[in-house]
Design an enzyme around this catalytic site. Structure first.
Site: not given
Ligand code: GDG
Length: 726
Positions: A30, A141, A165, A278, A372, A376-378, A380
């Site tokens: 991750g 976390d 996080h 979300k 949120d 991180l999606v934003a 990425e």
């Molecule tokens: C928590 C906080 C905070 C998603 N789908 C796939 C995939 N992903 C990866 C994305 C991204 C990660 O998972 C999701 O990170 P987010 O930040 O968007 O959201 P949370 O999972 O809720 O994370 C959040 C984060 O911790 C870090 O501190 O930003 O606010 O809630 O990296 O790329 N990766 C793959 N396949 C998928 O289908 N390979």
């Protein structure tokens, strides 16, 4: 000994499964693992966490422990019941909804809490087992909020950092939790508590102040004789990985496949774990509204909705899944045509090349969380764009919004606004897209995940240095003995003693402020000793000092040095003073009394003091900042100084302070060979700075200070003075 870094998180970056009786390990890299990769080289690191596999077999546990040892990972084994109550229960049914402002989903279940405590202790035991005094421990976390304090108890000198996080909610929300104080004490075991945004850090500090009465300055507070810092560290991504992914063969192949399917339609991308925070449903509603309002976009646009399964054993998540299914079906049914579905809905996790291809191909990313921590999606999506095309629509409630201000920011509760943003995004001229992307890319490439992790560890080291400095200042029994010897050997001794917060604890009522008889007896003994000049060096009015101390053979300095009175003499000022300015400033102070219930004004002969110790904590602080600003502006050209003290703001003639007065006393004294000064607040710092370096200067409370030594509280001061008086 090499410094070691121990990373602790609920899950290890590894997945374990069993196939045909054999354990199979797969790494899950991750963002966190990537960010920390560079540290692994610099430190002898370990990662501690749950391996995601439940087993009761001792043999299997030993086997897994051995296998993971090779990758410097240490498993903490949890039972099915632990997972139900600690992970699915307290973490995901209590903290997660509360911290994301979904009180309706919060379960207040004491057995969840019990297990949460127990599992945090289990983590602690495991870490304590392997930890060494020089280790840096970084806890991650909301699953492990009690861990910092548990570790601190057993390992007082290690560096402990904690990073949250998810958002830290406002005090009004946080206070509803029955176990709020325990969580705060747990977190305060850390030296540094990190958050994604400044607002979350502010909320945390406000909870510390409201719940535990801990005041902060420069985002630092003193807790159990240590400094704890709260700060923001917006988590970044591996920018290069996303930015360069488009040139890899596997990603190109996926992109071509996708482009062939899309044809000349525009693609809107939505990616999240399935989670009510979300905002997936209202995003679908906004897309529906957009299609209703702009029928010309039918067959011209597709929403690719990737929902990654998550926490499916928690009811609210199961229900959400059904709702998303229904919404998608309804919208596709309502607007779809033969050959065109407005929404492509994928409920699964996708491999990285597919994910990266989606980011590359999409014209618009639609990210609309209600809350949120970061998202991180934003980042990425933005990082993946290399052709200057792509528009980000982002909820202002995501932590990422603070950095990505060139996105189209929307309020996730405003469906109209989101629908409108979709239209603007689809029609945005290419130059504007490129301009916005460049700005955002320059920010997220600079503060990438490695920089984020480095920054956090640096912050942790700084606070550790500060704490060691504070510790080395503490008055030890050895130095105490030296002071006592020196005092007894001295033939001209002078003692400057502040009163409130130094000789007596800081009092809330006038009755509590009165000196107790034991203190008066002590001061009498001291001031009657041979060649010992005792100066009560206070900010109080001269009349008050007279009332309490005039019968003793003491010297006194009142109003922070505006007035002095030598033993047996009269009150005098050390320079000509005026109070004409008071009439100008009084109305402003009165206005701030009216606006701040509990605040009051103290009118001294040459100074005015606005007190707010009786006002509501947060309000008092806010108003004092406002008042300070106004006063600094108003007094800019007057010969006045505005000073902050302990819950007071004081305005007085420039150049008069406790230091200046002390120097006046010293000049009149017969060459003193023992100088001692003790005080607790900002005004005493002037005194510490003004005295010669050999003077014994002592600060009450463990804060940054110009004094040579620090003691814990007035009790410690009195105990030292008692020893001097014998
Ligand atoms: C928590 C906080 C905070 C998603 N789908 C796939 C995939 N992903 C990866 C994305 C991204 C990660 O998972 C999701 O990170 P987010 O930040 O968007 O959201 P949370 O999972 O809720 O994370 C959040 C984060 O911790 C870090 O501190 O930003 O606010 O809630 O990296 O790329 N990766 C793959 N396949 C998928 O289908 N390979």
């Amino acid at each position: 000994m090499q410094e070691r870094l121990l990373i602790v998180s609920n899950r290890l970056p590894v997945n374990i499964s069993k196939r045909q009786g054999e354990l199979v390990y797969s790494k899950s890299a991750g963002g966190l693992a990537t960010g920390l990769a560079s540290f692994y080289k610099n430190y002898d690191s370990r990662w501690i966490g749950w391996p995601g596999y439940i087993t009761e077999s001792k043999l299997e546990k030993m086997r897994i422990t051995d296998d993971l040892h090779k990758d410097a990972t240490v498993p903490v084994f949890l039972t099915r019941r632990d997972i139900e109550n600690y992970y699915e229960g307290f973490s995901n049914r209590t903290i997660w909804p509360l911290f994301h402002y979904f009180p309706e989903f919060v379960a207040y279940n004491p057995s969840y809490w019990d297990t949460y405590r127990r599992v945090n202790s289990r983590f602690a035991e495991q870490i304590i087992d392997i930890a060494q005094p020089n280790d840096i421990i970084w806890v991650h976390d909301y699953h492990l909020m009690l861990l910092p304090a548990l570790l601190r108890q057993a390992l007082p000198s290690v560096s402990i950092g904690f990073f949250l996080h998810i958002p830290f909610p406002s005090y009004e929300v946080f206070r509803t939790l029955p176990w709020r104080n325990e969580l705060m004490h747990g977190l305060l075991g850390a030296d540094l508590v990190g958050f994604h945004t400044h607002d979350y850090a502010r909320h945390f500090l406000s909870a510390a102040s409201r719940l535990l009465g801990l005041e902060h300055s420069l985002m630092r507070l003193t807790y159990e004789e240590r400094m704890v810092k709260a700060d923001s560290f917006p988590m970044g991504i591996d920018f290069d990985k996303f930015n360069h992914a488009g040139s890899s063969k596997s990603v190109r192949r996926e992109m071509t496949r996708m482009q062939n399917r899309i044809g000349d339609r525009q693609l809107i991308l939505s990616i999240d774990r399935l989670d009510y925070s979300k905002g997936i449903l209202q995003r679908l509603e906004a897309f529906n509204l957009f299609l209703q309002r702009h029928p010309k976009y039918r067959e011209k646009v597709t929403l690719l909705l990737l929902v990654v399964p998550s926490r499916s054993r928690v009811d609210s998540y199961r229900q959400l899944k059904l709702q998303v299914d229904t919404h998608v079906g309804r919208i596709n049914g309502e607007h779809g045509t033969i050959g065109w579905s407005p929404i492509w809905y994928l409920y699964r996790s996708t491999p990285f090349p597919t994910l990266s291809a989606m980011y590359n191909v999409a014209d618009v990313a639609l990210i609309t969380p209600y809350r949120d921590g970061m998202n991180l999606v934003a980042k990425e999506f933005v990082a993946s764009k290399t052709n200057g095309r792509g528009v980000l629509i982002l909820s202002e409630m995501a932590g990422a919004a603070a950095e990505l201000s060139e996105s189209l920011l929307i309020n996730p509760n405003n469906i109209e606004e989101i629908a409108n943003a979709i239209r603007i995004a689809l029609q945005m001229p290419q130059e504007e897209q490129a301009k916005r992307l460049t700005e955002m890319q320059s920010k997220i490439s600079r503060y990438n995940v490695t920089r984020w992790a480095l920054d956090f560890i640096d912050g942790l080291k700084q606070i550790k240095t500060l704490n060691s400095r504070l510790r080395s200042n503490r008055l030890t029994t050895q130095i105490e003995a030296e002071i006592i010897d020196h005092f007894h050997a001295g033939s001209n001794r002078i003692l400057f003693l502040d009163y409130d917060g130094t000789l007596v604890p800081f009092a809330k009522t006038p009755a509590q402020a009165k000196p107790p008889q034991t203190l008066l007896d002590l001061l009498k003994r001291l001031s009657e000793s041979d060649n010992c000049q005792v100066v009560i060096n206070s900010g109080r009015k001269k009349e008050e000092l007279d009332q309490w101390f005039s019968y003793l053979p003491l010297d006194m300095s009142a109003e922070h040095g505006a007035w002095i009175k030598k033993r047996g003499g009269e009150w005098e000022t050390i320079q000509p003073m005026t109070d004409e300015w008071k009439t100008e400033l009084l109305p402003l102070l009165e206005l701030y009394v009216a606006r701040t219930p509990g605040a009051f004004i103290e009118d001294k002969s040459y100074s005015l003091v606005w007190h707010y110790r009786k006002a509501e904590v947060g309000l008092g602080q806010t108003r004092s900042r406002e008042l300070l600003n106004e006063l600094r502006y108003l007094t800019a050209n007057l010969n006045l100084q505005v000073m902050e003290g302990n819950k007071v703001i004081e305005i007085k003639t420039s150049g008069i302070n406790k230091g200046r007065t002390a120097v006046a006393f010293l000049m009149q004294a017969k060459k003193p060979d023992f100088i001692f000064a003790v005080g607790d607040d900002h005004t005493d710092e002037d005194l510490f700075r003004a005295l010669p370096p050999e003077a014994y200067t002592i600060k009450v409370g463990y804060h940054m200070t110009a004094a040579r030594f620090s003691v814990k509280n007035p009790e410690a001061v009195r105990s030292l003075l008692e020893k001097l008086s014998k």
